[in-house]
Write a protein that holds these residues in place. Structure first.
Motif, PDB file in Angstrom:
ATOM      1  N   GLY A   3     -28.981 132.357 -31.492  1.00 29.44           N
ATOM      2  CA  GLY A   3     -29.945 131.277 -31.679  1.00 29.44           C
ATOM      3  C   GLY A   3     -31.335 131.719 -32.066  1.00 29.44           C
ATOM      4  O   GLY A   3     -32.257 130.899 -32.081  1.00 29.44           O
ATOM      5  N   TYR A   4     -31.498 133.000 -32.410  1.00 31.10           N
ATOM      6  CA  TYR A   4     -32.830 133.498 -32.779  1.00 31.10           C
ATOM      7  C   TYR A   4     -32.872 133.850 -34.264  1.00 31.10           C
ATOM      8  O   TYR A   4     -31.884 134.262 -34.863  1.00 31.10           O
ATOM      9  N   ASP A   5     -34.048 133.702 -34.845  1.00 27.05           N
ATOM     10  CA  ASP A   5     -34.253 133.987 -36.252  1.00 27.05           C
ATOM     11  C   ASP A   5     -34.475 135.482 -36.455  1.00 27.05           C
ATOM     12  O   ASP A   5     -34.949 136.184 -35.555  1.00 27.05           O
ATOM     13  N   HIS A   6     -34.194 135.966 -37.677  1.00 26.92           N
ATOM     14  CA  HIS A   6     -34.321 137.401 -37.918  1.00 26.92           C
ATOM     15  C   HIS A   6     -35.762 137.897 -37.864  1.00 26.92           C
ATOM     16  O   HIS A   6     -35.976 139.112 -37.707  1.00 26.92           O
ATOM     17  N   VAL A   7     -36.764 137.023 -37.970  1.00 21.34           N
ATOM     18  CA  VAL A   7     -38.139 137.508 -37.837  1.00 21.34           C
ATOM     19  C   VAL A   7     -38.446 137.947 -36.406  1.00 21.34           C
ATOM     20  O   VAL A   7     -39.481 138.568 -36.156  1.00 21.34           O
ATOM     21  N   THR A   8     -37.525 137.665 -35.478  1.00 17.01           N
ATOM     22  CA  THR A   8     -37.611 138.229 -34.136  1.00 17.01           C
ATOM     23  C   THR A   8     -37.536 139.752 -34.199  1.00 17.01           C
ATOM     24  O   THR A   8     -38.145 140.453 -33.375  1.00 17.01           O
ATOM     25  N   GLY A  42     -42.643 142.114 -28.848  1.00 14.18           N
ATOM     26  CA  GLY A  42     -41.277 141.708 -28.562  1.00 14.18           C
ATOM     27  C   GLY A  42     -41.138 140.748 -27.404  1.00 14.18           C
ATOM     28  O   GLY A  42     -40.111 140.060 -27.287  1.00 14.18           O
ATOM     29  N   THR A  43     -42.147 140.674 -26.554  1.00  9.61           N
ATOM     30  CA  THR A  43     -42.113 139.732 -25.439  1.00  9.61           C
ATOM     31  C   THR A  43     -42.585 138.345 -25.857  1.00  9.61           C
ATOM     32  O   THR A  43     -41.994 137.331 -25.479  1.00  9.61           O
ATOM     33  N   ALA A  44     -43.617 138.303 -26.668  1.00  3.15           N
ATOM     34  CA  ALA A  44     -44.330 137.045 -26.893  1.00  3.15           C
ATOM     35  C   ALA A  44     -43.932 136.299 -28.160  1.00  3.15           C
ATOM     36  O   ALA A  44     -44.349 135.157 -28.340  1.00  3.15           O
ATOM     37  N   HIS A  45     -43.119 136.903 -29.031  1.00  2.96           N
ATOM     38  CA  HIS A  45     -42.966 136.321 -30.366  1.00  2.96           C
ATOM     39  C   HIS A  45     -41.512 136.312 -30.831  1.00  2.96           C
ATOM     40  O   HIS A  45     -41.168 136.941 -31.832  1.00  2.96           O
ATOM     41  N   ASN A  46     -40.666 135.608 -30.113  1.00  2.38           N
ATOM     42  CA  ASN A  46     -39.260 135.499 -30.486  1.00  2.38           C
ATOM     43  C   ASN A  46     -39.011 134.124 -31.099  1.00  2.38           C
ATOM     44  O   ASN A  46     -39.213 133.088 -30.466  1.00  2.38           O
ATOM     45  N   ALA A  47     -38.549 134.125 -32.349  1.00  6.21           N
ATOM     46  CA  ALA A  47     -38.474 132.902 -33.154  1.00  6.21           C
ATOM     47  C   ALA A  47     -37.084 132.283 -33.083  1.00  6.21           C
ATOM     48  O   ALA A  47     -36.074 132.991 -33.069  1.00  6.21           O
ATOM     49  N   LEU A  48     -37.012 130.962 -33.088  1.00  8.11           N
ATOM     50  CA  LEU A  48     -35.746 130.247 -32.991  1.00  8.11           C
ATOM     51  C   LEU A  48     -35.081 130.077 -34.361  1.00  8.11           C
ATOM     52  O   LEU A  48     -35.732 129.880 -35.377  1.00  8.11           O
ATOM     53  N   ARG A  49     -33.758 130.101 -34.338  1.00  2.89           N
ATOM     54  CA  ARG A  49     -32.947 129.994 -35.544  1.00  2.89           C
ATOM     55  C   ARG A  49     -33.017 128.592 -36.174  1.00  2.89           C
ATOM     56  O   ARG A  49     -32.646 128.420 -37.341  1.00  2.89           O
ATOM     57  N   VAL A  50     -33.511 127.616 -35.448  1.00  2.00           N
ATOM     58  CA  VAL A  50     -33.609 126.253 -35.985  1.00  2.00           C
ATOM     59  C   VAL A  50     -34.371 126.221 -37.303  1.00  2.00           C
ATOM     60  O   VAL A  50     -34.215 125.307 -38.110  1.00  2.00           O
ATOM     61  N   THR A  51     -35.192 127.266 -37.553  1.00  2.00           N
ATOM     62  CA  THR A  51     -35.902 127.389 -38.830  1.00  2.00           C
ATOM     63  C   THR A  51     -34.951 127.279 -40.011  1.00  2.00           C
ATOM     64  O   THR A  51     -35.316 126.747 -41.069  1.00  2.00           O
ATOM     65  N   THR A  81     -31.534 126.124 -39.932  1.00  2.00           N
ATOM     66  CA  THR A  81     -30.362 125.273 -39.728  1.00  2.00           C
ATOM     67  C   THR A  81     -30.727 123.830 -40.059  1.00  2.00           C
ATOM     68  O   THR A  81     -31.903 123.467 -40.111  1.00  2.00           O
ATOM     69  N   GLY A  82     -29.695 123.002 -40.253  1.00  2.00           N
ATOM     70  CA  GLY A  82     -29.948 121.591 -40.540  1.00  2.00           C
ATOM     71  C   GLY A  82     -30.737 121.418 -41.815  1.00  2.00           C
ATOM     72  O   GLY A  82     -30.547 122.112 -42.808  1.00  2.00           O
ATOM     73  N   GLY A  83     -31.687 120.485 -41.812  1.00  2.00           N
ATOM     74  CA  GLY A  83     -32.527 120.249 -42.979  1.00  2.00           C
ATOM     75  C   GLY A  83     -33.596 121.319 -43.083  1.00  2.00           C
ATOM     76  O   GLY A  83     -34.467 121.435 -42.223  1.00  2.00           O
ATOM     77  N   ILE A  84     -33.533 122.112 -44.128  1.00  2.00           N
ATOM     78  CA  ILE A  84     -34.470 123.216 -44.301  1.00  2.00           C
ATOM     79  C   ILE A  84     -35.842 122.677 -44.702  1.00  2.00           C
ATOM     80  O   ILE A  84     -35.963 121.761 -45.515  1.00  2.00           O
ATOM     81  N   ASN A  85     -36.902 123.275 -44.119  1.00  2.00           N
ATOM     82  CA  ASN A  85     -38.254 122.877 -44.496  1.00  2.00           C
ATOM     83  C   ASN A  85     -39.080 124.098 -44.871  1.00  2.00           C
ATOM     84  O   ASN A  85     -38.585 125.229 -44.853  1.00  2.00           O
ATOM     85  N   GLU A  86     -40.353 123.894 -45.207  1.00  2.00           N
ATOM     86  CA  GLU A  86     -41.183 124.965 -45.739  1.00  2.00           C
ATOM     87  C   GLU A  86     -41.420 126.114 -44.757  1.00  2.00           C
ATOM     88  O   GLU A  86     -41.717 127.237 -45.189  1.00  2.00           O
ATOM     89  N   TRP A  87     -41.302 125.867 -43.463  1.00  2.00           N
ATOM     90  CA  TRP A  87     -41.538 126.946 -42.496  1.00  2.00           C
ATOM     91  C   TRP A  87     -40.558 128.086 -42.696  1.00  2.00           C
ATOM     92  O   TRP A  87     -40.849 129.237 -42.363  1.00  2.00           O
ATOM     93  N   LYS A  88     -39.396 127.788 -43.277  1.00  2.00           N
ATOM     94  CA  LYS A  88     -38.410 128.832 -43.554  1.00  2.00           C
ATOM     95  C   LYS A  88     -39.041 129.964 -44.351  1.00  2.00           C
ATOM     96  O   LYS A  88     -38.760 131.138 -44.112  1.00  2.00           O
ATOM     97  N   GLY A  89     -39.900 129.626 -45.325  1.00  2.00           N
ATOM     98  CA  GLY A  89     -40.511 130.643 -46.163  1.00  2.00           C
ATOM     99  C   GLY A  89     -41.796 131.217 -45.608  1.00  2.00           C
ATOM    100  O   GLY A  89     -42.373 132.128 -46.215  1.00  2.00           O
ATOM    101  N   ILE A  90     -42.253 130.719 -44.475  1.00  2.00           N
ATOM    102  CA  ILE A  90     -43.538 131.151 -43.921  1.00  2.00           C
ATOM    103  C   ILE A  90     -43.368 131.830 -42.558  1.00  2.00           C
ATOM    104  O   ILE A  90     -44.273 132.492 -42.057  1.00  2.00           O
ATOM    105  N   ALA A  91     -42.191 131.713 -41.958  1.00  2.00           N
ATOM    106  CA  ALA A  91     -41.982 132.251 -40.608  1.00  2.00           C
ATOM    107  C   ALA A  91     -42.286 133.739 -40.516  1.00  2.00           C
ATOM    108  O   ALA A  91     -42.828 134.217 -39.510  1.00  2.00           O
ATOM    109  N   SER A  92     -41.950 134.489 -41.566  1.00  2.00           N
ATOM    110  CA  SER A  92     -42.220 135.930 -41.519  1.00  2.00           C
ATOM    111  C   SER A  92     -43.714 136.227 -41.597  1.00  2.00           C
ATOM    112  O   SER A  92     -44.180 137.250 -41.085  1.00  2.00           O
ATOM    113  N   ALA A  93     -44.476 135.354 -42.239  1.00  2.00           N
ATOM    114  CA  ALA A  93     -45.929 135.528 -42.267  1.00  2.00           C
ATOM    115  C   ALA A  93     -46.506 135.385 -40.863  1.00  2.00           C
ATOM    116  O   ALA A  93     -47.432 136.108 -40.470  1.00  2.00           O
TER     117      ALA A  93
END
Length: 450
Positions: A148-153, A182-191, A193-205
């Motif tokens: 359930g976590y995004d790869h930017v984790t 690694g403690t404070a910045h674990n991103a969720l995979r919801v980025t 899944t489902g309807g994709i939005n612009e955060w998908k391209g900005i999460a790594s930033a």
């Protein structure tokens, strides 16, 4: 020894003089590729939102905001410049069985820190190699997608380590930086899944910003949880499960990283190439196509083929570049896959909207096994109105680790992405600076990104 100890030891062991000529060249290719993609993304609505926010919240003069005369703090420059390298979905990818991160997501933050620290080009190459090796090891040994976590984790850890390298953090500071990141910045995979939005391209930033901030905190004396991975309710218990890493200071994980030929999601590359080849070789008339059938591997079906939400409702760029039906339809009609495929007007046109609904994506266990053994397979059948079928099978594409782009091909891609902004002399100066990074400072490169 804890995993944070292993990471800190590894960071200290990476040395430019110990990297092979081939590794140095591959790392420089990634820098040139990322800079070119970034220039191509200048002016996009999403990256402009990031720039405006950085100018509002992260002022300073430490590092250039690429494509502008402006400057910002190291965290601000890392955020904006990483948004540029990532937004178009034209960046590189590391191919592991259970995770496909984008190691070039580290480069914007490392250049920002290098400019801030008056680092040399050789030190930048060291830092890029450091981040690529850590990103690859985590992707291979500690995938987090299915939990359930995004790869930017992963990226926030690899970028914090690379930032620590170029900022010359000591062993304890590096442990603290990785622990904070690694403690404070674990991103969720919801980025994704489902309807994709612009955060998908900005999460790594966002991950880049958090990584640099963590490294700067550690450099300025902040303690972090040095038992990040093994500690009670730590990263292994909550985020990834148990794993181990085998980090190699030769930084050869870069060889497992693919470079994209087409502006399309990683797992679409072979299929897009195959469709374009068929369309050109058989001179296929899109109006005579009854259906397009793709057999693919698990990850492609999951992420861009409908496994995590419908990929047939396509109205925006963020949805289009994560929809196999759209990408295959557009590739067949246009016989190419460039930035133009993601213009709002192109996405909404009837020809591609109608054709994408004929695309069927099916997972094949054999192809999944082949993917896990290093291929990127695709089997495509196009059924035509005259009851004939056009068929193609691919096991990789130009840019895959088994068929890597040459320096000349990366130059060609760089030229394509930058020719509307820079003249030939300016492009040549950037290319020569990256090719000979060891003879320059990081600031020499960023001064050219105006």
């Amino acid at each position: 020894m804890t995993t944070t100890d292993e990471l800190a030891d590894f960071v200290g062991d990476v040395a430019y003089d110990e990297l092979s000529d081939d590794v140095r060249e591959e790392l420089k290719k990634r820098v040139l590729d990322s800079v070119g993609i970034a220039v191509g993304a200048l002016g996009a609505d999403a990256t402009e939102s990031v720039r405006e926010t950085v100018e509002e919240t992260a002022g300073g003069d430490a590092a250039r905001l690429w494509g502008t005369d402006g400057r910002a703090s190291p965290t601000g420059a890392a955020t904006y410049n990483t948004s540029l390298t990532r937004y178009l979905d034209f960046m590189d990818s590391f191919l592991a069985p259970g995770e496909t991160p984008h190691p070039s997501d580290n480069i914007g933050s490392l250049i920002a820190c290098g400019e801030h620290a008056d680092a040399t080009g050789a030190e930048l190459v060291e830092a890029v190699g450091t981040s690529y090796e850590i990103q690859g090891e985590l992707a291979w040994n500690a995938p987090v997608r299915d939990r359930g976590y995004d790869h930017v984790t992963h990226t926030v850890i690899s970028a914090a380590a690379g930032a620590g390298k170029i900022l010359e953090l000591d062993h304890q500071q590096l442990r603290n930086a990785v622990g904070i990141a690694g403690t404070a910045h674990n991103a969720l995979r919801v980025t994704r899944t489902g309807g994709i939005n612009e955060w998908k391209g900005i999460a790594s930033a966002n991950a880049a910003r958090n990584a640099v901030y963590s490294a700067l905190l550690a450099r300025n004396g902040m303690d972090g949880p040095v038992n990040l991975f093994e500690g009670q309710k730590g990263w292994k218990q909550i985020i990834s499960g148990d794993f181990s890493v085998d980090l190699d200071p030769s930084c050869e994980r870069v060889f497992d990283t693919m470079t994209k030929r087409y502006v399309a999601e990683t797992y679409a590359q072979s299929a897009v190439e195959g469709v374009i080849e068929l369309a050109e070789e058989a001179d296929i008339d899109p109006e005579q196509v009854n259906s397009i059938h793709l057999d693919t591997f698990h990850g492609a079906k999951l992420i861009i083929g409908g496994g995590e939400g419908s990929r047939y409702e396509v109205e925006t760029k963020a949805q289009a570049d994560h929809s196999l039906p759209y990408m295959l339809a557009a590739a067949l009609i246009d016989r190419e896959m460039t930035n133009d495929a993601y213009d709002a007007e192109r996405i909404q046109q009837d020809d591609v909207q109608e054709l994408l609904r004929t695309v069927e994506v099916e997972e094949d266990e054999e192809l999944t096994e082949r993917f896990e053994n290093g291929e990127m397979p695709a089997v495509i059948d196009i059924a035509l109105a005259d009851d004939s079928t056009r068929h193609v099978e691919k096991d990789a594409f130009n840019g895959h680790p088994t068929n890597p782009m040459t320096w000349e091909q990366v130059e060609e891609k760089f030229t394509t992405m930058t020719e509307e902004r820079y003249d030939e002399d300016h492009r040549r100066e950037i290319i020569d600076t990256v090719e000979n990074l060891e003879d320059h400072d990081v600031a020499d490169l960023t001064a050219l990104l105006d």
